[in-house]
Motif scaffolding. Sequence first.
Motif, mmCIF file in Angstrom:
data_model
loop_
_atom_site.group_PDB
_atom_site.id
_atom_site.type_symbol
_atom_site.label_atom_id
_atom_site.label_comp_id
_atom_site.label_asym_id
_atom_site.label_seq_id
_atom_site.Cartn_x
_atom_site.Cartn_y
_atom_site.Cartn_z
ATOM 1 N N VAL A 41 -3.601 11.163 -7.120
ATOM 2 C CA VAL A 41 -2.696 10.078 -6.880
ATOM 3 C C VAL A 41 -2.213 9.837 -5.600
ATOM 4 O O VAL A 41 -1.882 10.654 -5.091
ATOM 5 C CB VAL A 41 -1.684 10.071 -7.985
ATOM 6 C CG1 VAL A 41 -0.775 8.611 -8.051
ATOM 7 C CG2 VAL A 41 -2.095 9.923 -9.424
ATOM 8 N N ARG A 42 -2.508 8.461 -5.137
ATOM 9 C CA ARG A 42 -1.819 8.392 -3.712
ATOM 10 C C ARG A 42 -0.958 7.149 -3.336
ATOM 11 O O ARG A 42 -1.254 6.204 -4.237
ATOM 12 C CB ARG A 42 -2.773 8.639 -2.436
ATOM 13 C CG ARG A 42 -3.712 7.584 -2.575
ATOM 14 C CD ARG A 42 -4.830 7.756 -1.318
ATOM 15 N NE ARG A 42 -5.513 6.723 -1.122
ATOM 16 C CZ ARG A 42 -5.387 5.454 -0.361
ATOM 17 N NH1 ARG A 42 -4.125 5.528 0.117
ATOM 18 N NH2 ARG A 42 -6.114 4.451 -0.241
ATOM 19 N N HIS A 43 -0.293 6.850 -2.288
ATOM 20 C CA HIS A 43 0.330 5.673 -2.199
ATOM 21 C C HIS A 43 -0.598 4.631 -1.764
ATOM 22 O O HIS A 43 -1.694 4.936 -1.214
ATOM 23 C CB HIS A 43 1.517 6.080 -0.849
ATOM 24 C CG HIS A 43 2.306 4.809 -0.739
ATOM 25 N ND1 HIS A 43 1.950 3.672 -0.380
ATOM 26 C CD2 HIS A 43 3.647 4.808 -1.097
ATOM 27 C CE1 HIS A 43 2.988 2.867 -0.163
ATOM 28 N NE2 HIS A 43 4.080 3.451 -0.620
ATOM 29 N N LYS A 44 -0.288 3.233 -2.422
ATOM 30 C CA LYS A 44 -1.395 2.255 -2.063
ATOM 31 C C LYS A 44 -1.361 1.955 -0.588
ATOM 32 O O LYS A 44 -2.520 1.254 -0.109
ATOM 33 C CB LYS A 44 -0.913 1.128 -2.775
ATOM 34 C CG LYS A 44 0.425 0.390 -2.397
ATOM 35 C CD LYS A 44 0.466 -0.726 -3.301
ATOM 36 C CE LYS A 44 1.857 -1.303 -2.744
ATOM 37 N NZ LYS A 44 2.030 -2.484 -3.793
ATOM 38 N N VAL A 45 -0.701 2.268 0.233
ATOM 39 C CA VAL A 45 -0.686 1.928 1.710
ATOM 40 C C VAL A 45 -1.391 2.836 2.559
ATOM 41 O O VAL A 45 -2.378 2.316 3.133
ATOM 42 C CB VAL A 45 0.804 1.656 2.186
ATOM 43 C CG1 VAL A 45 0.745 1.547 3.909
ATOM 44 C CG2 VAL A 45 1.587 0.564 1.660
ATOM 45 N N SER A 46 -1.186 3.837 2.475
ATOM 46 C CA SER A 46 -1.962 5.058 3.249
ATOM 47 C C SER A 46 -1.984 6.462 2.791
ATOM 48 O O SER A 46 -0.937 6.668 1.982
ATOM 49 C CB SER A 46 -1.812 5.043 4.566
ATOM 50 O OG SER A 46 -0.437 5.672 4.990
ATOM 51 N N ILE A 47 -2.660 7.303 3.303
ATOM 52 C CA ILE A 47 -2.388 8.793 2.694
ATOM 53 C C ILE A 47 -1.412 9.719 3.526
ATOM 54 O O ILE A 47 -1.030 10.480 2.956
ATOM 55 C CB ILE A 47 -3.953 9.708 3.193
ATOM 56 C CG1 ILE A 47 -4.055 9.593 4.509
ATOM 57 C CG2 ILE A 47 -5.050 9.032 2.134
ATOM 58 C CD1 ILE A 47 -5.312 10.545 4.783
ATOM 59 N N ILE A 48 -0.724 8.768 4.571
ATOM 60 C CA ILE A 48 0.336 9.586 5.172
ATOM 61 C C ILE A 48 1.638 9.043 4.492
ATOM 62 O O ILE A 48 2.786 9.472 4.751
ATOM 63 C CB ILE A 48 0.294 9.632 6.568
ATOM 64 C CG1 ILE A 48 0.412 8.177 7.010
ATOM 65 C CG2 ILE A 48 -0.821 10.102 7.070
ATOM 66 C CD1 ILE A 48 0.774 7.930 8.543
ATOM 67 N N GLN A 49 1.810 8.121 3.826
ATOM 68 C CA GLN A 49 2.722 7.350 3.088
ATOM 69 C C GLN A 49 2.952 8.190 1.964
ATOM 70 O O GLN A 49 2.331 8.218 0.977
ATOM 71 C CB GLN A 49 2.756 5.919 2.817
ATOM 72 C CG GLN A 49 3.670 5.154 2.367
ATOM 73 C CD GLN A 49 4.898 5.079 3.164
ATOM 74 O OE1 GLN A 49 4.535 4.852 4.558
ATOM 75 N NE2 GLN A 49 6.218 5.048 2.712
ATOM 76 N N MET A 50 4.243 8.740 1.676
ATOM 77 C CA MET A 50 4.592 9.660 0.436
ATOM 78 C C MET A 50 4.859 8.905 -0.771
ATOM 79 O O MET A 50 5.698 7.705 -0.334
ATOM 80 C CB MET A 50 5.675 10.548 0.836
ATOM 81 C CG MET A 50 5.101 11.638 1.980
ATOM 82 S SD MET A 50 6.291 12.781 2.180
ATOM 83 C CE MET A 50 6.050 13.538 3.996
ATOM 84 N N LEU A 51 4.627 9.366 -1.750
ATOM 85 C CA LEU A 51 5.095 8.675 -3.083
ATOM 86 C C LEU A 51 6.631 9.307 -3.325
ATOM 87 O O LEU A 51 7.222 10.378 -2.871
ATOM 88 C CB LEU A 51 4.239 9.159 -4.219
ATOM 89 C CG LEU A 51 2.983 8.890 -4.330
ATOM 90 C CD1 LEU A 51 2.009 9.573 -5.452
ATOM 91 C CD2 LEU A 51 2.861 7.314 -4.461
ATOM 92 N N PRO A 52 7.400 8.524 -3.836
ATOM 93 C CA PRO A 52 8.828 9.085 -4.295
ATOM 94 C C PRO A 52 8.711 10.372 -5.133
ATOM 95 O O PRO A 52 7.883 10.510 -5.870
ATOM 96 C CB PRO A 52 9.325 7.884 -5.233
ATOM 97 C CG PRO A 52 8.593 6.346 -4.869
ATOM 98 C CD PRO A 52 7.285 7.201 -4.254
#
Length: 176
Positions: A41-52
Amino acid sequence: MRTSLTLLSILVAFILFGFLMAIKQALAGGVSMTRQDRLVVRHKVSIIQMLPESYKARMERIPGVALVTHQTWFGGVYQDPKNFFMQNPVVPEEFLDMHPEIVLAPEQKKAWLETRTGAIVGRKTADRFHWKIGDKVPLSSFWAKEDGSRLWEFDIAGIYDGDKKETDTTPMFFPI
């Protein structure tokens, strides 16, 4: 003319079949190369954007979910930009529980868990750069440290292999 068109239609059918099989393999290949019981599961924006952080607890409550762990893209390079390979900060204990395909000697696992700057690296990458256990590896990243420096130094605490030939042994993992 009829024979030529028939042969041409057979050729087109084989070419289309080849393209469709390639697309099928591209879409399903990741599942066949890895475990079918793992979901990333990853953030919808990019792989470097962290999930809360709160998402971890939410995912753990989903029926059927056994383990949840964190893994982030680091994006460092070794010596030269062409020497890129995957590096990820992880929570070591959770990460190893989630990835039983990683074969790591017990003393190396212990060293990794006890070394704050410790890292484990896959056999292919260790062989590529001629690294051995105990080496200090500098990586430059666009992530800046608290002092503003972009040079991160890791101690190779272990070199892992895969339990199968298909296991990817190129990444490097280090504690968050």
